[in-house]
Design an enzyme around this catalytic site. Sequence first.
Site, short mmCIF file in Angstrom:
data_model
loop_
_atom_site.label_atom_id
_atom_site.label_comp_id
_atom_site.label_asym_id
_atom_site.label_seq_id
_atom_site.Cartn_x
_atom_site.Cartn_y
_atom_site.Cartn_z
N CYS A 1 10.54 -47.89 72.56
CA CYS A 1 10.46 -46.86 72.65
C CYS A 1 10.04 -46.98 71.07
O CYS A 1 10.76 -46.65 70.01
CB CYS A 1 11.92 -46.50 72.58
SG CYS A 1 11.56 -44.78 72.26
N CYS B 1 8.93 -31.27 82.08
CA CYS B 1 10.87 -31.72 81.81
C CYS B 1 10.63 -31.59 80.10
O CYS B 1 9.29 -31.80 79.69
CB CYS B 1 9.72 -33.22 82.84
SG CYS B 1 11.47 -34.38 81.88
N CYS C 1 16.55 -49.18 71.71
CA CYS C 1 15.32 -49.06 73.00
C CYS C 1 14.61 -49.67 72.64
O CYS C 1 13.32 -49.20 71.38
CB CYS C 1 15.80 -47.67 73.66
SG CYS C 1 17.16 -47.11 73.06
N ARG D 1 8.21 -41.56 91.70
CA ARG D 1 7.11 -40.81 90.70
C ARG D 1 6.42 -42.20 89.64
O ARG D 1 7.15 -42.89 89.30
CB ARG D 1 7.59 -40.08 89.39
CG ARG D 1 6.37 -39.96 88.44
CD ARG D 1 7.14 -38.34 86.94
NE ARG D 1 7.78 -37.57 87.84
CZ ARG D 1 8.79 -36.62 88.05
NH1 ARG D 1 9.59 -37.42 86.93
NH2 ARG D 1 9.08 -35.67 88.47
N CYS E 1 15.33 -41.15 66.17
CA CYS E 1 16.29 -41.54 67.29
C CYS E 1 17.43 -42.53 66.93
O CYS E 1 16.52 -43.63 66.56
CB CYS E 1 15.66 -41.64 68.65
SG CYS E 1 16.98 -41.82 69.97
N CYS F 1 17.39 -37.15 88.03
CA CYS F 1 15.87 -38.03 87.59
C CYS F 1 16.62 -39.36 87.05
O CYS F 1 17.02 -39.27 86.24
CB CYS F 1 14.67 -37.27 86.86
SG CYS F 1 13.52 -38.15 86.85
N CYS G 1 13.54 -29.21 83.74
CA CYS G 1 14.07 -30.52 83.82
C CYS G 1 14.39 -31.17 82.71
O CYS G 1 13.31 -30.43 81.81
CB CYS G 1 12.90 -32.25 84.64
SG CYS G 1 13.52 -33.40 84.24
N1 SAM Z 1 16.31 -40.47 73.98
C1 SAM Z 1 16.68 -39.78 75.71
C2 SAM Z 1 17.04 -40.86 76.16
O1 SAM Z 1 16.59 -42.59 76.61
O2 SAM Z 1 17.58 -40.57 77.14
C3 SAM Z 1 15.57 -38.82 76.42
C4 SAM Z 1 13.97 -39.13 76.01
S1 SAM Z 1 13.78 -41.18 76.26
C5 SAM Z 1 12.65 -41.47 75.90
C6 SAM Z 1 13.79 -41.21 78.33
C7 SAM Z 1 13.02 -42.30 78.88
O3 SAM Z 1 11.07 -42.45 78.70
C8 SAM Z 1 13.58 -43.86 78.37
O4 SAM Z 1 14.67 -43.81 79.17
C9 SAM Z 1 12.39 -44.83 79.02
O5 SAM Z 1 13.16 -45.22 80.31
C10 SAM Z 1 11.01 -44.13 78.99
N2 SAM Z 1 10.61 -44.37 77.94
C11 SAM Z 1 10.79 -44.32 76.51
N3 SAM Z 1 9.77 -44.97 75.93
C12 SAM Z 1 8.97 -45.81 76.75
C13 SAM Z 1 7.77 -46.69 76.58
N4 SAM Z 1 6.92 -46.93 75.61
N5 SAM Z 1 7.59 -47.14 78.05
C14 SAM Z 1 7.63 -46.51 79.50
N6 SAM Z 1 8.79 -46.23 79.72
C15 SAM Z 1 9.61 -45.41 78.23
C1 DTB Z 2 10.53 -41.63 82.75
O1 DTB Z 2 11.25 -41.76 83.13
N1 DTB Z 2 9.79 -41.33 81.70
C2 DTB Z 2 9.32 -40.14 81.06
C3 DTB Z 2 10.20 -39.25 81.36
N2 DTB Z 2 11.53 -40.23 81.83
C4 DTB Z 2 11.27 -39.08 80.21
C5 DTB Z 2 9.04 -41.31 79.46
C6 DTB Z 2 8.03 -41.86 79.17
C7 DTB Z 2 7.78 -42.33 78.12
C8 DTB Z 2 6.79 -42.96 77.60
C9 DTB Z 2 5.77 -43.22 76.04
C10 DTB Z 2 5.95 -41.72 75.64
O2 DTB Z 2 5.48 -41.59 75.61
O3 DTB Z 2 7.11 -42.01 74.23
FE1 SF4 Z 3 15.51 -42.64 71.73
FE2 SF4 Z 3 13.88 -43.54 72.67
FE3 SF4 Z 3 16.23 -44.62 73.19
FE4 SF4 Z 3 15.47 -42.23 74.08
S1 SF4 Z 3 14.43 -43.42 74.68
S2 SF4 Z 3 17.77 -42.95 73.17
S3 SF4 Z 3 14.49 -41.55 72.73
S4 SF4 Z 3 14.91 -44.74 71.14
#
Ligand code: SAM
Ligand code: DTB
Ligand code: SF4
Length: 336
Positions: A75, A112, A72, A275, A68, A203, A143
């Site tokens: 992530c 989702c 973030c 949630r 990606c 959501c 979702c």
């Molecule tokens: N890439 C898209 C975005 O960021 O909008 C969708 C997927 S992204 C992984 C969705 C959400 O997962 C993020 O906004 C964040 O709140 C959550 N998330 C990602 N990595 C995480 C982590 N290591 N621990 C907890 N929540 C996480």
């Molecule tokens: C949300 O608030 N939490 C979910 C979902 N929306 C997409 C994602 C959590 C991701 C946790 C890290 C991972 O598994 O990559």
């Molecule tokens: Fe990309 Fe992860 Fe950020 Fe979603 S949360 S935009 S997957 S870096």
Amino acid sequence: MSVAPEAFQPRARHPGEVRHDWSIPEVQSLFALPLMDLLLQAQQVHRQHFVPNQVQVSTLLSIKTGACPEDCTYCPQSVRYDTGLAREELMQVEDVARRAAAARDAGATRFCMGAAWRSPKTKDLRIVVEMVKSVKELGLETCATLGMLTPAQAAELKDAGLDYYNHNIDTSPEFYGEVITTRTFADRLNTLAAVREAGIHVCCGGILGMGEQEGDRAAMLQVLATLPQHPESVPINQLVQVAGTPLHGAAALDPFDFVRAIAVARLTMPKSHVRLSAGREQMSDELQALCFMAGANSIFYGEKLLTTGNPDTAQDQALFARLGIEPEPAAVAAHA
Ligand code: SAM
Ligand code: DTB
Ligand code: SF4
């Protein structure tokens, strides 16, 4: 003509009333309550609007993993951090449908689909539209979380039958810039407005344990609770720390502070599903029970979140049985 001073008095509030005028000090004062007072209020408000002891069950699938472009810092899927995660292309529609059917058979009512995109490309969105249609045909609520959307993209997803779109604000407007620099807080609000405008359920929540202060948690919830319409679903994630991400090694959150945030979400958004989202694998059963007491009534179910682990289905079924919790039936009629 002079106006009687009482005309300016705020009208009486009652706990559990849906309000959109929460101030930050008011939300902070909820965080400051003794924990048991906060829990009691939250559970009482919960019971005004929801069937007690019912929890909504969603299953997540990463339909496009890794690489990606966003930064973030929490992530594992950002291309900027070496987390050892293998990049995977967009899945085939039939494979997604197979995974959704398995999730339904295991007891999930919502499926989702998450993609590691900044925003979907036209050709990719066309494929996601087919995924949404095929998941919907299985009788599941749908979702997706695909990054930023334009109003036209949101409308396309709505036409395909998308019930919910997940897009988190993640943290307070003030702390946001410490966590992400490649998209702004305002970008996030624009996507949320496009989703709402398209008639898709929203959501939206955030992550705790990223080094934010309690004031940031209050400010984040205040933003959500003052949206013109509250998100129907509010995911509260505990940071899942992944080696290689900048937030790996962040100081752990006091578990009671996590519970407090759940309770404040319940009190400020009384009719929303809250949630208990990422981070359950790192929580004890007792902590999860406190979160349900605080008004959490939705979980991710299935052994994986997007790329990290989640409790086994058998373990969650056992926890539900021990706590006398039942899965919430799908609200299909409400989303037709
Ligand atoms: N890439 C898209 C975005 O960021 O909008 C969708 C997927 S992204 C992984 C969705 C959400 O997962 C993020 O906004 C964040 O709140 C959550 N998330 C990602 N990595 C995480 C982590 N290591 N621990 C907890 N929540 C996480
Ligand atoms: C949300 O608030 N939490 C979910 C979902 N929306 C997409 C994602 C959590 C991701 C946790 C890290 C991972 O598994 O990559
Ligand atoms: Fe990309 Fe992860 Fe950020 Fe979603 S949360 S935009 S997957 S870096």
